[in-house]
Design a protein around this motif. Structure first.
Motif, PDB file in Angstrom:
ATOM      1  N   SER A 126       0.834  -1.209   0.000  1.00 52.24           N
ATOM      2  CA  SER A 126       0.000   0.000   0.000  1.00 52.24           C
ATOM      3  C   SER A 126       0.866   1.256   0.000  1.00 52.24           C
ATOM      4  O   SER A 126       0.588   2.220  -0.726  1.00 52.24           O
ATOM      5  N   VAL A 127       1.925   1.243   0.810  1.00 52.30           N
ATOM      6  CA  VAL A 127       2.842   2.383   0.877  1.00 52.30           C
ATOM      7  C   VAL A 127       3.538   2.594  -0.461  1.00 52.30           C
ATOM      8  O   VAL A 127       3.679   3.734  -0.941  1.00 52.30           O
ATOM      9  N   LEU A 128       3.984   1.509  -1.077  1.00 54.83           N
ATOM     10  CA  LEU A 128       4.686   1.615  -2.368  1.00 54.83           C
ATOM     11  C   LEU A 128       3.778   2.179  -3.461  1.00 54.83           C
ATOM     12  O   LEU A 128       4.225   2.961  -4.307  1.00 54.83           O
ATOM     13  N   VAL A 129       2.504   1.800  -3.426  1.00 51.54           N
ATOM     14  CA  VAL A 129       1.557   2.311  -4.425  1.00 51.54           C
ATOM     15  C   VAL A 129       1.323   3.808  -4.217  1.00 51.54           C
ATOM     16  O   VAL A 129       1.220   4.580  -5.180  1.00 51.54           O
ATOM     17  N   MET A 130       1.254   4.239  -2.958  1.00 50.70           N
ATOM     18  CA  MET A 130       0.970   5.634  -2.658  1.00 50.70           C
ATOM     19  C   MET A 130       2.199   6.535  -2.755  1.00 50.70           C
ATOM     20  O   MET A 130       2.066   7.766  -2.888  1.00 50.70           O
ATOM     21  N   ALA A 131       3.389   5.966  -2.678  1.00 49.83           N
ATOM     22  CA  ALA A 131       4.621   6.752  -2.610  1.00 49.83           C
ATOM     23  C   ALA A 131       4.782   7.764  -3.754  1.00 49.83           C
ATOM     24  O   ALA A 131       5.129   8.930  -3.494  1.00 49.83           O
ATOM     25  N   PRO A 132       4.561   7.389  -5.017  1.00 51.16           N
ATOM     26  CA  PRO A 132       4.760   8.378  -6.092  1.00 51.16           C
ATOM     27  C   PRO A 132       3.886   9.624  -5.934  1.00 51.16           C
ATOM     28  O   PRO A 132       4.376  10.751  -6.086  1.00 51.16           O
ATOM     29  N   ALA A 133       2.601   9.432  -5.619  1.00 50.28           N
ATOM     30  CA  ALA A 133       1.702  10.576  -5.458  1.00 50.28           C
ATOM     31  C   ALA A 133       2.130  11.443  -4.286  1.00 50.28           C
ATOM     32  O   ALA A 133       2.138  12.680  -4.372  1.00 50.28           O
ATOM     33  N   PHE A 134       2.514  10.801  -3.162  1.00 47.00           N
ATOM     34  CA  PHE A 134       2.936  11.565  -1.992  1.00 47.00           C
ATOM     35  C   PHE A 134       4.214  12.350  -2.268  1.00 47.00           C
ATOM     36  O   PHE A 134       4.304  13.550  -1.960  1.00 47.00           O
ATOM     37  N   LEU A 135       5.222  11.697  -2.866  1.00 43.90           N
ATOM     38  CA  LEU A 135       6.517  12.338  -3.082  1.00 43.90           C
ATOM     39  C   LEU A 135       6.437  13.463  -4.119  1.00 43.90           C
ATOM     40  O   LEU A 135       7.132  14.471  -4.006  1.00 43.90           O
ATOM     41  N   LEU A 136       5.582  13.305  -5.111  1.00 44.18           N
ATOM     42  CA  LEU A 136       5.488  14.304  -6.178  1.00 44.18           C
ATOM     43  C   LEU A 136       4.648  15.519  -5.796  1.00 44.18           C
ATOM     44  O   LEU A 136       4.966  16.650  -6.183  1.00 44.18           O
ATOM     45  N   LYS A 137       3.563  15.309  -5.014  1.00 43.89           N
ATOM     46  CA  LYS A 137       2.619  16.406  -4.797  1.00 43.89           C
ATOM     47  C   LYS A 137       2.405  16.804  -3.338  1.00 43.89           C
ATOM     48  O   LYS A 137       1.932  17.920  -3.071  1.00 43.89           O
ATOM     49  N   TYR A 138       2.707  15.931  -2.390  1.00 39.63           N
ATOM     50  CA  TYR A 138       2.281  16.201  -1.015  1.00 39.63           C
ATOM     51  C   TYR A 138       3.407  16.224   0.021  1.00 39.63           C
ATOM     52  O   TYR A 138       3.140  16.514   1.188  1.00 39.63           O
ATOM     53  N   ARG A 139       4.629  15.926  -0.382  1.00 39.02           N
ATOM     54  CA  ARG A 139       5.690  15.803   0.622  1.00 39.02           C
ATOM     55  C   ARG A 139       5.950  17.112   1.369  1.00 39.02           C
ATOM     56  O   ARG A 139       6.411  17.105   2.521  1.00 39.02           O
ATOM     57  N   HIS A 140       5.642  18.255   0.739  1.00 36.65           N
ATOM     58  CA  HIS A 140       5.863  19.546   1.395  1.00 36.65           C
ATOM     59  C   HIS A 140       4.964  19.724   2.619  1.00 36.65           C
ATOM     60  O   HIS A 140       5.271  20.519   3.515  1.00 36.65           O
ATOM     61  N   GLU A 141       3.848  18.987   2.677  1.00 32.99           N
ATOM     62  CA  GLU A 141       2.915  19.123   3.789  1.00 32.99           C
ATOM     63  C   GLU A 141       3.501  18.593   5.092  1.00 32.99           C
ATOM     64  O   GLU A 141       3.033  18.964   6.170  1.00 32.99           O
ATOM     65  N   VAL A 142       4.496  17.721   4.991  1.00 33.12           N
ATOM     66  CA  VAL A 142       5.090  17.122   6.194  1.00 33.12           C
ATOM     67  C   VAL A 142       5.619  18.202   7.133  1.00 33.12           C
ATOM     68  O   VAL A 142       5.500  18.114   8.361  1.00 33.12           O
ATOM     69  N   LYS A 143       6.198  19.264   6.568  1.00 29.39           N
ATOM     70  CA  LYS A 143       6.770  20.339   7.376  1.00 29.39           C
ATOM     71  C   LYS A 143       5.708  21.129   8.135  1.00 29.39           C
ATOM     72  O   LYS A 143       6.025  21.825   9.103  1.00 29.39           O
ATOM     73  N   LEU A 144       4.470  21.042   7.690  1.00 30.71           N
ATOM     74  CA  LEU A 144       3.390  21.835   8.276  1.00 30.71           C
ATOM     75  C   LEU A 144       2.635  21.091   9.377  1.00 30.71           C
ATOM     76  O   LEU A 144       1.767  21.673  10.026  1.00 30.71           O
ATOM     77  N   ILE A 145       2.965  19.831   9.575  1.00 34.36           N
ATOM     78  CA  ILE A 145       2.230  19.021  10.555  1.00 34.36           C
ATOM     79  C   ILE A 145       2.706  19.354  11.963  1.00 34.36           C
ATOM     80  O   ILE A 145       3.907  19.389  12.244  1.00 34.36           O
ATOM     81  N   SER A 146       1.779  19.577  12.864  1.00 33.57           N
ATOM     82  CA  SER A 146       2.116  19.899  14.256  1.00 33.57           C
ATOM     83  C   SER A 146       2.599  18.654  14.989  1.00 33.57           C
ATOM     84  O   SER A 146       2.375  17.516  14.537  1.00 33.57           O
ATOM     85  N   LYS A 147       3.261  18.859  16.126  1.00 33.29           N
ATOM     86  CA  LYS A 147       3.740  17.735  16.932  1.00 33.29           C
ATOM     87  C   LYS A 147       2.587  16.862  17.408  1.00 33.29           C
ATOM     88  O   LYS A 147       2.703  15.639  17.446  1.00 33.29           O
ATOM     89  N   ARG A 148       1.479  17.505  17.753  1.00 34.81           N
ATOM     90  CA  ARG A 148       0.298  16.754  18.210  1.00 34.81           C
ATOM     91  C   ARG A 148      -0.243  15.854  17.107  1.00 34.81           C
ATOM     92  O   ARG A 148      -0.563  14.686  17.351  1.00 34.81           O
ATOM     93  N   ASP A 149      -0.331  16.388  15.891  1.00 30.81           N
ATOM     94  CA  ASP A 149      -0.836  15.583  14.777  1.00 30.81           C
ATOM     95  C   ASP A 149       0.137  14.469  14.403  1.00 30.81           C
ATOM     96  O   ASP A 149      -0.285  13.379  13.990  1.00 30.81           O
TER      97      ASP A 149
END
Length: 300
Positions: free
Chosen positions: A44-67
């Motif tokens: 499941s992770v391998l299938v999702m990896a391309p979409a996450f790395l190409l379009k969503y990886r920048h969101e990781v920096k915005l996630i709070s410690k609580r989330d």
């Protein structure tokens, strides 16, 4: 909550239908429970990896410690839900295990009330009780009160509590994190947790027959990507209670699939139980005001 592009009930029901294949696929695999869970999550992770790395990886920096904390806890809960549930299928029947692991309203009602202060309407409670009663009836003749079967039943019940906790944490976090980012993080954490479990349990990662790899892939694609991922999407718009009640349809679907795939006979109590589950879900979906008008009529 913002307005969804489609009614959340539609993807929830698609997810529930695909989830019904889960127990069937697990029974067809020859690998150990932990390994089956590991490859389900890894693929499941391998299938999702391309979409996450190409379009969503920048969101990781915005996630709070609580989330981050809640996402990690959700991932660990999901990991051990799969481990315990898959293991339960080695001790008890598909019917008993599937029914017990889907009794989520019992935990979801309490969790949403305690953590989100959600009020439970009479219709919600009644529809949940009806659907739970139907689920129990499906495997009434299959429950056992001792030995290995009882141990398997307890594993399935523990797995039920864990999947409800996973959904409750997701209900909170999904208000602030996109579907792809949240799901990728949770699935990745779950994969890592199961990886260490497999090593600790002494299970082997391979080799396995070609058909096992096919079923690993099917577990990732159908119950995971078209099941749990759709539930994660819906959590932005609906309560965990809605999903927990809908999931009660899973034993009905599993019983029908087992009838065709494993030639398991459907006894009268399973048929009646399935109809009761559908009645409970239908009651939950129907608008309460329309129900009152139907039976009481319009008041002048």
């Amino acid at each position: 909550m913002d307005k969804p592009p489609i009614h959340p009930y539609i993807p929830i029901m698609v997810g529930v239908i695909t989830l019904a294949f889960s127990a069937i696929f697990v029974k067809l695999v020859s690998a150990d429970s932990g390994v089956t869970a590991f490859y389900r999550m890894l693929f499941s992770v391998l299938v999702m990896a391309p979409a996450f790395l190409l379009k969503y990886r920048h969101e990781v920096k915005l996630i709070s410690k609580r989330d981050w904390l809640f996402s990690v806890i959700a991932g660990v809960f999901l990991a051990f839900h799969f481990i315990l549930w898959f293991e339960s299928l080695n001790y008890t029947s598909v019917a008993s295990s599937t029914v017990l692991v889907t009794l989520q309203p019992i935990f979801a009602f309490a969790g949403t009330y305690l953590f989100f202060k959600e009020k439970l309407t009479l219709k919600t409670i009644l529809s949940g009780l009806i659907a739970i009663g139907g689920s129990v009836l499906i495997s009434w003749g299959d429950f056992r009160l001792g030995g290995e079967a009882f141990f398997g039943d307890m594993l399935a019940l523990a797995a039920c509590a864990l999947i409800t906790g996973y959904l409750l944490f997701g209900q909170d976090v999904r208000k602030r994190i996109s579907l792809i980012t949240y799901t990728f993080i949770v699935y990745s954490v779950s994969t890592i947790a199961i990886f260490f479990y497999v090593i600790a349990a002494g299970e082997r990662f391979g080799p396995y027959p070609a058909m096992d790899w096919f079923w690993f892939a099917m577990l990732a694609i159908l119950p995971n990507l078209f099941g749990h991922t759709l539930f994660n999407w819906s959590l932005r718009y609906v309560s965990t209670n809605v999903i927990s009640i809908a999931i009660l349809f899973e034993p009905v679907g599993a019983a029908v699939l087992a009838y065709y795939i494993f030639n398991e006979t459907l006894i009268p109590t399973q048929i009646v139980g399935g109809l009761i589950v559908l009645a409970g879900i239908t009651l939950f979906v129907l608008d309460g005001r329309k129900i009152r008008k139907l039976f009481l009529g319009k008041r002048g």
